[in-house]
Design a protein around this motif. Structure first.
Motif, PDB file in Angstrom:
ATOM      1  N   LEU A 101      53.594  -2.298  10.015  1.00  0.00           N
ATOM      2  CA  LEU A 101      52.140  -2.215  10.071  1.00  0.00           C
ATOM      3  C   LEU A 101      51.566  -2.018   8.680  1.00  0.00           C
ATOM      4  CD1 LEU A 101      51.732   0.093  13.199  1.00  0.00           C
ATOM      5  CD2 LEU A 101      51.853  -2.406  13.096  1.00  0.00           C
ATOM      6  N   LEU A 102      50.529  -2.764   8.355  1.00  0.00           N
ATOM      7  CA  LEU A 102      49.914  -2.710   7.036  1.00  0.00           C
ATOM      8  C   LEU A 102      49.200  -1.384   6.819  1.00  0.00           C
ATOM      9  CD1 LEU A 102      50.366  -5.800   7.609  1.00  0.00           C
ATOM     10  CD2 LEU A 102      48.345  -6.206   6.191  1.00  0.00           C
ATOM     11  N   PRO A 103      49.076  -0.937   5.564  1.00  0.00           N
ATOM     12  CA  PRO A 103      48.339   0.305   5.285  1.00  0.00           C
ATOM     13  C   PRO A 103      46.853   0.135   5.592  1.00  0.00           C
ATOM     14  CG  PRO A 103      48.915  -0.828   3.247  1.00  0.00           C
ATOM     15  CD  PRO A 103      49.625  -1.552   4.352  1.00  0.00           C
ATOM     16  N   TYR A 104      46.209   1.261   5.949  1.00  0.00           N
ATOM     17  CA  TYR A 104      44.777   1.194   6.269  1.00  0.00           C
ATOM     18  C   TYR A 104      43.985   2.344   5.662  1.00  0.00           C
ATOM     19  CZ  TYR A 104      45.034   4.707  10.097  1.00  0.00           C
ATOM     20  OH  TYR A 104      45.162   5.855  10.848  1.00  0.00           O
ATOM     21  N   GLY A 105      44.523   2.984   4.634  1.00  0.00           N
ATOM     22  CA  GLY A 105      43.799   4.040   3.940  1.00  0.00           C
ATOM     23  C   GLY A 105      42.491   3.527   3.367  1.00  0.00           C
ATOM     24  N   GLY A 106      41.415   4.291   3.561  1.00  0.00           N
ATOM     25  CA  GLY A 106      40.091   3.876   3.136  1.00  0.00           C
ATOM     26  C   GLY A 106      39.282   3.213   4.228  1.00  0.00           C
ATOM     27  N   PHE A 107      39.924   2.795   5.332  1.00  0.00           N
ATOM     28  CA  PHE A 107      39.216   2.217   6.465  1.00  0.00           C
ATOM     29  C   PHE A 107      38.380   3.298   7.145  1.00  0.00           C
ATOM     30  CE2 PHE A 107      39.347   0.812  11.042  1.00  0.00           C
ATOM     31  CZ  PHE A 107      38.510  -0.282  10.889  1.00  0.00           C
ATOM     32  N   ARG A 122      51.764   5.780  11.835  1.00  0.00           N
ATOM     33  CA  ARG A 122      52.135   4.503  11.213  1.00  0.00           C
ATOM     34  C   ARG A 122      53.456   4.621  10.460  1.00  0.00           C
ATOM     35  NH1 ARG A 122      51.528   1.230   6.532  1.00  0.00           N
ATOM     36  NH2 ARG A 122      50.981   3.076   5.302  1.00  0.00           N
ATOM     37  N   GLN A 123      53.636   5.705   9.742  1.00  0.00           N
ATOM     38  CA  GLN A 123      54.864   5.887   8.980  1.00  0.00           C
ATOM     39  C   GLN A 123      56.075   5.997   9.905  1.00  0.00           C
ATOM     40  OE1 GLN A 123      55.311   5.522   5.863  1.00  0.00           O
ATOM     41  NE2 GLN A 123      53.225   5.584   5.058  1.00  0.00           N
ATOM     42  N   VAL A 124      55.928   6.723  11.014  1.00  0.00           N
ATOM     43  CA  VAL A 124      57.033   6.837  11.979  1.00  0.00           C
ATOM     44  C   VAL A 124      57.385   5.456  12.539  1.00  0.00           C
ATOM     45  CG1 VAL A 124      57.695   7.738  14.239  1.00  0.00           C
ATOM     46  CG2 VAL A 124      56.569   9.238  12.583  1.00  0.00           C
ATOM     47  N   LEU A 125      56.361   4.690  12.913  1.00  0.00           N
ATOM     48  CA  LEU A 125      56.611   3.366  13.479  1.00  0.00           C
ATOM     49  C   LEU A 125      57.284   2.446  12.467  1.00  0.00           C
ATOM     50  CD1 LEU A 125      53.302   2.788  15.445  1.00  0.00           C
ATOM     51  CD2 LEU A 125      55.556   3.260  16.401  1.00  0.00           C
ATOM     52  N   ILE A 162      57.353 -13.368  16.321  1.00  0.00           N
ATOM     53  CA  ILE A 162      57.024 -12.385  15.298  1.00  0.00           C
ATOM     54  C   ILE A 162      55.999 -11.419  15.890  1.00  0.00           C
ATOM     55  CG2 ILE A 162      56.083 -11.979  12.995  1.00  0.00           C
ATOM     56  CD1 ILE A 162      56.875 -14.855  12.289  1.00  0.00           C
ATOM     57  N   VAL A 163      56.308 -10.128  15.917  1.00  0.00           N
ATOM     58  CA  VAL A 163      55.436  -9.119  16.518  1.00  0.00           C
ATOM     59  C   VAL A 163      54.789  -8.287  15.423  1.00  0.00           C
ATOM     60  CG1 VAL A 163      55.313  -7.114  18.044  1.00  0.00           C
ATOM     61  CG2 VAL A 163      56.853  -9.004  18.611  1.00  0.00           C
ATOM     62  N   LEU A 164      53.456  -8.356  15.348  1.00  0.00           N
ATOM     63  CA  LEU A 164      52.678  -7.501  14.444  1.00  0.00           C
ATOM     64  C   LEU A 164      51.535  -6.913  15.261  1.00  0.00           C
ATOM     65  CD1 LEU A 164      51.922  -6.346  11.680  1.00  0.00           C
ATOM     66  CD2 LEU A 164      50.692  -8.469  11.195  1.00  0.00           C
ATOM     67  N   GLU A 165      51.790  -5.802  15.918  1.00  0.00           N
ATOM     68  CA  GLU A 165      50.815  -5.135  16.786  1.00  0.00           C
ATOM     69  C   GLU A 165      50.956  -3.634  16.631  1.00  0.00           C
ATOM     70  OE1 GLU A 165      48.451  -5.754  19.161  1.00  0.00           O
ATOM     71  OE2 GLU A 165      48.825  -7.714  20.087  1.00  0.00           O
ATOM     72  N   GLY A 166      49.844  -2.912  16.743  1.00  0.00           N
ATOM     73  CA  GLY A 166      49.907  -1.462  16.801  1.00  0.00           C
ATOM     74  C   GLY A 166      48.901  -0.725  15.948  1.00  0.00           C
ATOM     75  N   ILE A 167      48.398  -1.354  14.887  1.00  0.00           N
ATOM     76  CA  ILE A 167      47.476  -0.619  14.031  1.00  0.00           C
ATOM     77  C   ILE A 167      46.188  -0.269  14.761  1.00  0.00           C
ATOM     78  CG2 ILE A 167      46.293  -2.615  12.996  1.00  0.00           C
ATOM     79  CD1 ILE A 167      47.446   0.596  11.179  1.00  0.00           C
ATOM     80  N   ASN A 168      45.763  -1.118  15.710  1.00  0.00           N
ATOM     81  CA  ASN A 168      44.539  -0.811  16.459  1.00  0.00           C
ATOM     82  C   ASN A 168      44.755   0.332  17.446  1.00  0.00           C
ATOM     83  OD1 ASN A 168      42.976  -2.814  15.190  1.00  0.00           O
ATOM     84  ND2 ASN A 168      43.807  -4.369  16.555  1.00  0.00           N
ATOM     85  N   PHE A 185      55.775  -6.302   5.919  1.00  0.00           N
ATOM     86  CA  PHE A 185      54.435  -6.585   5.417  1.00  0.00           C
ATOM     87  C   PHE A 185      53.852  -5.388   4.664  1.00  0.00           C
ATOM     88  CE2 PHE A 185      53.723  -9.803   9.065  1.00  0.00           C
ATOM     89  CZ  PHE A 185      54.101 -10.864   8.249  1.00  0.00           C
ATOM     90  N   ASP A 186      54.138  -4.188   5.146  1.00  0.00           N
ATOM     91  CA  ASP A 186      53.655  -2.979   4.471  1.00  0.00           C
ATOM     92  C   ASP A 186      54.093  -2.959   3.018  1.00  0.00           C
ATOM     93  OD1 ASP A 186      52.715  -0.218   4.119  1.00  0.00           O
ATOM     94  OD2 ASP A 186      54.821   0.346   4.291  1.00  0.00           O
TER      95      ASP A 186
END
Length: 426
Positions: free
Chosen positions: A343-349, A360-363, A290-296, A379-380
């Motif tokens: 990728l999970l949302p990060y608005g407000g971070f 993020r949306q493109v990915l 399971i691959v969950l990478e990229g938000i960083n 997950f999003d």
């Protein structure tokens, strides 16, 4: 869906047949029951700049005439166990003067009758060369999926900076002198929330699943901001859900806090691309990834003033898609099924940007729509706020608007379980 059907999708075959007969080859096959990803020593100089995320640890100073005792939770059972140790980032050979494994009791205490002395090629001591690894010999110990085991190591001489895993979200203990065989907790007066040198626990025996699910990712896979010592990371909860059937399915965690697809960091480990062989392809009997990478990669491109983030070039969606393809191709060459996670949302971070959100949306569209992965966990979709799609629902938000809380990790695990239960999607 039956546990057998789930096992068929994730590439797992129970060691025992329907007749209850287990072959010798099946009994001698090792399966990963617990793992963590190794990192180079990073201490107060790098990590304590932001106490919201970081706390002191023992990695930079290392150990000398001390015993480190570490508690881990296995996700598969068996009748024999062994441990995996790493000196990958050590500056000198690592000498282990004695080591034990036992079932955990309260805190640093262990269950007395379960204590086993660990040996390495028959010897009670082992010296691991700089950059090397070592496996202990098998010891007889009947363990169950979901059980906690305690590994103790006496480090007699100065180790120098320690190979470790920073964000353990579990309490480790330290004593002066050799207390590796102590049943009681009395000598262990120091505490840390990191793991040191220990990177794996494997099991084998009748009934052991022959393959393992690897959760590969960053701090969200690592379980950041979940409750310490409660094992509420999403891979832990997923293992519990998969284990409700007749045969438990091992799920191991190869997440690193702050990790990125494309760039290494002195604080946040080697990139996903550069550690992929070590943390996935070299694991015993991997069936599903399971691959969950990229938000960083996204938000760190917009952050400055923190040396742990460097280098932090602006990363495009095209570069990240190329990295995903490389991971998928490498896994497929080994016969590993690959599940992509949005990728999970990060608005407000703090480091949110409209540019980053567009990436993020493109990915996420690429992950969902191109069918390049064997299956997709969205997950999003399960954690976002419908009224504000770039933000996480407050119910699932740890408070920093990037990481879920315990309930958020639970719904992620439920989403992952749902995908595994549906079977192949390609």
């Amino acid at each position: 869906m039956t546990a057998g059907a789930i096992a068929g999708f994730v590439g797992l075959v129970p060691s025992s047949t329907s007749t209850g007969v287990t072959s010798l080859a099946q009994q001698t096959r090792w399966a990963g029951a617990w793992t963590t990803a190794a990192q180079r020593a990073t201490g107060a100089a790098g990590l304590s700049l932001d106490p919201t995320y970081f706390e002191p640890n023992w990695s930079e100073k290392g150990f000398a005439d001390q015993t480190v005792r570490q508690v881990v939770r296995v996700t598969a059972g068996g009748t024999q166990v062994r441990i995996q140790l790493s000196n990958q980032y050590g500056g000198r050979p690592l000498h282990i003067a004695s080591a034990t494994i036992a079932r955990s009791s309260a805190g640093a205490a262990v269950q007395s009758q379960s204590m086993r002395v660990l040996r390495f090629d028959g010897a009670r001591t082992v010296t691991i060369p700089r950059g090397g690894r070592a496996s202990s010999d098998a010891v007889p110990l009947r363990v169950r999926a979901g059980e906690h085991l305690t590994v103790s190591m006496y480090l007699s001489g100065p180790t120098g900076p320690a190979t470790f895993h920073y964000y353990a979200l579990a309490t480790s203990y330290r004593s002066s002198g050799d207390h590796a065989s102590d049943r009681q907790a009395t000598a262990f007066t120091a505490r840390s929330h990191s793991w040191y040198y220990l990177v794996g626990v494997d099991v084998r025996g009748a009934g052991v699943m022959s393959q393992t699910v690897v959760a590969f990712g960053d701090s969200i896979t690592d379980g950041a901001f979940s409750t310490v010592d409660l094992d509420n990371r999403y891979p832990d909860v997923l293992a519990d859900l998969l284990g409700r059937g007749r045969h438990a399915v091992a799920v191991v965690n190869e997440g690193i806090f702050g990790n990125r697809l494309l760039n290494d960091s002195r604080c946040f480990g080697n990139s996903a691309l550069s550690r992929f062989h070590r943390d996935v392809l070299d694991r015993p009997e991997v069936g599903t990834l399971i691959v969950l990478e990229g938000i960083n990669d996204i938000w760190m491109s917009d952050a400055n003033g923190f040396s742990c983030l460097e280098p932090n070039p602006t990363v495009s969606a095209e570069q990240m898609i190329a990295a995903y393809r490389a991971l998928i191709d490498g896994a497929h060459r080994r016969g590993i099924r690959v599940i992509g996670a949005t990728l999970l949302p990060y608005g407000g971070f703090a480091s949110y940007s409209h540019r980053g959100e567009a990436v993020r949306q493109v990915l996420n569209s690429w992950i969902r729509d191109t069918h390049t992965f064997d299956a997709v966990i969205d997950f999003d979709a399960v954690v976002r706020d419908p009224a504000h799609p770039d933000r996480m629902l407050p119910t699932f938000d740890s408070g920093d608007h990037l990481h879920p809380n315990d309930r958020g990790y639970e719904v992620m695990a439920e989403a992952a379980f749902s995908v595994l239960s549906r079977g192949p999607q390609r």
